[in-house]
Design a protein around this motif. Structure first.
Motif, PDB file in Angstrom:
ATOM      1  N   ILE A 191       0.870  -1.178   0.000  1.00  0.00           N
ATOM      2  CA  ILE A 191       0.000   0.000   0.000  1.00  0.00           C
ATOM      3  C   ILE A 191       0.909   1.231   0.000  1.00  0.00           C
ATOM      4  N   ILE A 192       0.765   2.066  -0.995  1.00  0.00           N
ATOM      5  CA  ILE A 192       1.593   3.274  -1.121  1.00  0.00           C
ATOM      6  C   ILE A 192       0.803   4.472  -0.608  1.00  0.00           C
ATOM      7  N   ASP A 193       1.387   5.221   0.309  1.00  0.00           N
ATOM      8  CA  ASP A 193       0.714   6.385   0.884  1.00  0.00           C
ATOM      9  C   ASP A 193       1.708   7.538   0.978  1.00  0.00           C
ATOM     10  N   ARG A 194       1.275   8.638   1.560  1.00  0.00           N
ATOM     11  CA  ARG A 194       2.132   9.821   1.685  1.00  0.00           C
ATOM     12  C   ARG A 194       3.380   9.535   2.507  1.00  0.00           C
ATOM     13  N   GLY A 195       4.430  10.310   2.247  1.00  0.00           N
ATOM     14  CA  GLY A 195       5.652  10.225   3.037  1.00  0.00           C
ATOM     15  C   GLY A 195       5.808  11.449   3.918  1.00  0.00           C
ATOM     16  N   ARG A 196       6.988  11.562   4.551  1.00  0.00           N
ATOM     17  CA  ARG A 196       7.231  12.676   5.472  1.00  0.00           C
ATOM     18  C   ARG A 196       7.650  13.936   4.731  1.00  0.00           C
ATOM     19  N   GLU A 197       8.148  13.754   3.502  1.00  0.00           N
ATOM     20  CA  GLU A 197       8.560  14.886   2.662  1.00  0.00           C
ATOM     21  C   GLU A 197       7.815  14.805   1.333  1.00  0.00           C
ATOM     22  N   VAL A 198       7.905  15.882   0.558  1.00  0.00           N
ATOM     23  CA  VAL A 198       7.200  15.957  -0.723  1.00  0.00           C
ATOM     24  C   VAL A 198       7.647  14.847  -1.681  1.00  0.00           C
ATOM     25  N   ARG A 218       7.512   8.659  -0.223  1.00  0.00           N
ATOM     26  CA  ARG A 218       6.265   7.921  -0.036  1.00  0.00           C
ATOM     27  C   ARG A 218       6.473   6.852   1.044  1.00  0.00           C
ATOM     28  N   SER A 219       5.370   6.436   1.647  1.00  0.00           N
ATOM     29  CA  SER A 219       5.428   5.344   2.612  1.00  0.00           C
ATOM     30  C   SER A 219       4.944   4.066   1.946  1.00  0.00           C
ATOM     31  N   ALA A 220       5.466   2.938   2.408  1.00  0.00           N
ATOM     32  CA  ALA A 220       5.092   1.632   1.863  1.00  0.00           C
ATOM     33  C   ALA A 220       4.698   0.713   3.015  1.00  0.00           C
ATOM     34  N   ILE A 221       3.492   0.159   2.940  1.00  0.00           N
ATOM     35  CA  ILE A 221       3.010  -0.774   3.957  1.00  0.00           C
ATOM     36  C   ILE A 221       2.951  -2.151   3.293  1.00  0.00           C
ATOM     37  N   LEU A 222       3.732  -3.105   3.809  1.00  0.00           N
ATOM     38  CA  LEU A 222       3.898  -4.403   3.151  1.00  0.00           C
ATOM     39  C   LEU A 222       2.964  -5.466   3.732  1.00  0.00           C
ATOM     40  N   ILE A 223       2.206  -6.121   2.836  1.00  0.00           N
ATOM     41  CA  ILE A 223       1.381  -7.280   3.177  1.00  0.00           C
ATOM     42  C   ILE A 223       1.966  -8.469   2.423  1.00  0.00           C
ATOM     43  N   PHE A 252       9.854   3.847   4.288  1.00  0.00           N
ATOM     44  CA  PHE A 252       9.764   5.042   3.453  1.00  0.00           C
ATOM     45  C   PHE A 252      10.748   4.927   2.295  1.00  0.00           C
ATOM     46  N   PHE A 253      10.377   5.469   1.138  1.00  0.00           N
ATOM     47  CA  PHE A 253      11.265   5.413  -0.021  1.00  0.00           C
ATOM     48  C   PHE A 253      11.152   6.694  -0.834  1.00  0.00           C
ATOM     49  N   ASN A 254      12.203   7.005  -1.563  1.00  0.00           N
ATOM     50  CA  ASN A 254      12.234   8.179  -2.427  1.00  0.00           C
ATOM     51  C   ASN A 254      11.487   7.888  -3.721  1.00  0.00           C
ATOM     52  N   LEU A 255      10.815   8.917  -4.248  1.00  0.00           N
ATOM     53  CA  LEU A 255      10.004   8.744  -5.457  1.00  0.00           C
ATOM     54  C   LEU A 255      10.824   8.304  -6.676  1.00  0.00           C
ATOM     55  N   ASN A 256      12.131   8.508  -6.633  1.00  0.00           N
ATOM     56  CA  ASN A 256      12.978   8.123  -7.760  1.00  0.00           C
ATOM     57  C   ASN A 256      13.180   6.614  -7.855  1.00  0.00           C
ATOM     58  N   TYR A 257      12.815   5.882  -6.798  1.00  0.00           N
ATOM     59  CA  TYR A 257      13.013   4.430  -6.783  1.00  0.00           C
ATOM     60  C   TYR A 257      11.720   3.705  -7.117  1.00  0.00           C
ATOM     61  N   GLN A 258      11.849   2.607  -7.835  1.00  0.00           N
ATOM     62  CA  GLN A 258      10.706   1.754  -8.151  1.00  0.00           C
ATOM     63  C   GLN A 258      10.543   0.722  -7.037  1.00  0.00           C
ATOM     64  N   LEU A 295      12.001  -4.240  -1.101  1.00  0.00           N
ATOM     65  CA  LEU A 295      11.035  -3.814  -0.091  1.00  0.00           C
ATOM     66  C   LEU A 295      11.444  -4.258   1.309  1.00  0.00           C
ATOM     67  N   GLU A 296      11.871  -5.497   1.418  1.00  0.00           N
ATOM     68  CA  GLU A 296      12.210  -6.053   2.736  1.00  0.00           C
ATOM     69  C   GLU A 296      13.377  -5.318   3.384  1.00  0.00           C
ATOM     70  N   THR A 297      14.232  -4.661   2.584  1.00  0.00           N
ATOM     71  CA  THR A 297      15.368  -3.923   3.149  1.00  0.00           C
ATOM     72  C   THR A 297      14.944  -2.586   3.762  1.00  0.00           C
ATOM     73  N   ILE A 298      13.825  -2.019   3.276  1.00  0.00           N
ATOM     74  CA  ILE A 298      13.410  -0.706   3.810  1.00  0.00           C
ATOM     75  C   ILE A 298      12.311  -0.826   4.869  1.00  0.00           C
ATOM     76  N   ILE A 299      11.747  -2.021   5.009  1.00  0.00           N
ATOM     77  CA  ILE A 299      10.614  -2.197   5.914  1.00  0.00           C
ATOM     78  C   ILE A 299      11.061  -2.337   7.368  1.00  0.00           C
ATOM     79  N   THR A 300      10.428  -1.562   8.254  1.00  0.00           N
ATOM     80  CA  THR A 300      10.599  -1.735   9.697  1.00  0.00           C
ATOM     81  C   THR A 300       9.584  -2.778  10.152  1.00  0.00           C
ATOM     82  N   PRO A 301      10.037  -3.934  10.648  1.00  0.00           N
ATOM     83  CA  PRO A 301       9.094  -4.999  11.010  1.00  0.00           C
ATOM     84  C   PRO A 301       8.145  -4.559  12.124  1.00  0.00           C
TER      85      PRO A 301
END
Length: 423
Positions: free
Chosen positions: A352-359, A362-367, A377-383, A390-396
């Motif tokens: 689920i992609i939602d807003r991030g802390r900066e313009v 974006r935030s990513a919620i992993l199911i 959280f990830f930068n818009l320049n990354y796919q 995904l698993e590297t940026i996710i806080t469990p």
């Protein structure tokens, strides 16, 4: 006539550490100071037939009335609050706490946070306000028996330092203990509501909180998930006092003896798998009514119309007749399955992609396999469509029924959310 009376007062209890740090006054300094009843007569004399002027007058007046009430004396004076006056006569100031306000107005202060220093600063401020009120109507209209509520200066300072962002906030007592955790789309505004509220919980916050920390999330969904986990981990006293299960009912499905998928809203027992959950039976029923309209489902098979024959919608040609086996089960079940697929993430791999802390964030919620794994959280320049990345940026985070309810409820209410299906 001008008179002056300055005295320390023995409170007959230990001084709290944050008061010692703020004023420099400790219990040892007060050991030989007079007790309140010993100075009460002098206070009555010096304030008789006068108007009590104070910065946040409600606070000072309440303390005086409380102490006199203990002595059996009804202390009543007319009051003027320089916080209220300053807001009327000098609008748009960044802060109305005494220290920041007098500094911005160029008023010198000595012995800050001591009675004499603060009183003299208030006198100078009041004189400036008197000059500002050329017609003297504002000050005349502000004289009152019971002062209007004005936030205590220390609480004003706390609110002033908070941002108007989405995130989770933590309220701390003087020893650092967290006594309340909340989330908001505007942290500054929400904490301000707590500090001006009149509920028992708000009053406890106003008397106990000495600091508020926060964590930005950008996304309201991330804030909801983090708030839920943090409350479970820290068990703050003011959350525990009012904490209840955030869901009570759930949407379930079963196949009847004719092969039709039936829907029903029942109490959530946590044992059998459900489609989605609700805070009340009424909210669940309201959701189901909308789904019946949207997917052209049968009222009888959705548990909304009890009958042994056809449902009302069939009579008005809004139901294809599944209630009386006129519509084939296979055709009807396809539409029900569309609903189940949309609102249940059972066995799904998705982000689920939602807003991030900066313009540009974006935030990513992993199911993963229908289980909530955490957020990042990830930068818009990354796919973000590769599970390994995904698993590297996710806080469990822990997957539990509360978190499932939060995610499902958020997905129902925010239909434009971007969802990436993972292979």
């Amino acid at each position: 006539m001008v008179d002056q009376f300055i005295s320390l007062v023995n409170p007959e209890r230990d001084i709290q550490p944050f008061v010692v740090n703020l004023t420099g006054i400790n219990s040892k300094m007060l050991r030989n100071a007079p007790k309140f009843y010993e100075v009460a007569k002098r206070i009555v004399e010096i304030t008789e037939d006068t108007i009590l002027v104070a910065h946040n007058a409600q606070f000072d007046y309440r303390i005086l009335k409380t102490e006199f009430k203990r002595l059996g004396f009804p202390f009543e004076r007319e009051t003027l609050c320089t916080v209220e006056l300053a807001k009327d006569l000098i609008p748009d100031q960044k802060s109305y706490s005494l220290g920041k306000l007098v500094r911005s107005l160029g008023i010198p202060v000595t012995d800050r946070h001591r009675a004499s220093g603060d009183a003299l600063a208030t006198v100078k401020l009041f004189k400036l306000l008197l000059n500002k009120d050329t017609t003297k109507t504002i000050i005349k209209d502000s004289i009152r028996k019971e002062p209007k509520f004005q936030m205590e200066p220390r609480l004003i300072d706390i609110v002033d330092q908070l941002p108007s962002i989405t995130g989770v906030y933590y309220m701390h007592k003087e020893d650092g203990e967290i006594i309340y955790i909340g989330k908001s789309k505007n942290i500054k505004s929400r904490v301000n509501q707590h500090f001006t509220g009149i509920t028992p919980k708000s009053k406890k916050m106003q008397s106990q909180v000495v600091a508020v920390t926060y964590e930005a999330t950008g996304s309201e969904l991330v804030a909801l998930l983090k708030e839920s986990e943090e409350i479970k981990r820290n068990k703050p006293i003011l959350n525990r006092a009012l904490r209840r299960s955030i869901f009570t009912h759930a949407l379930y499905s079963f196949t009847d003896h004719n092969g039709y998928i039936n829907l029903t809203i029942e109490k959530a027992d946590g044992k059998q798998p459900c489609i989605t959950t609700f805070s009340t039976r009424q909210s669940g029923r309201h959701f189901l009514e909308k789904m019946v309209e949207q997917y052209q489902l049968c009222q009888k098979l959705s548990g909304l119309y009890k009958t042994s024959s056809s449902c009302f919608h069939y009579e008005v040609k809004k139901c294809e007749g599944a209630c009386i086996q006129k519509e084939p089960a296979e055709t009807y079940n396809q539409r029900v399955q569309q609903l189940l697929d949309k609102y249940s993430y059972k066995n799904k791999n998705m982000v689920i992609i939602d807003r991030g802390r900066e313009v540009d964030e974006r935030s990513a919620i992993l199911i993963q396999n229908g289980v909530f794994k955490g957020f990042g959280f990830f930068n818009l320049n990354y796919q973000i469509n590769n599970l390994e990345i995904l698993e590297t940026i996710i806080t469990p985070m822990e997957n539990n029924r509360d978190q499932q309810h939060i995610i499902q409820s958020y997905l129902r209410k925010n239909k434009r959310l971007k969802i990436i299906q993972l292979q």
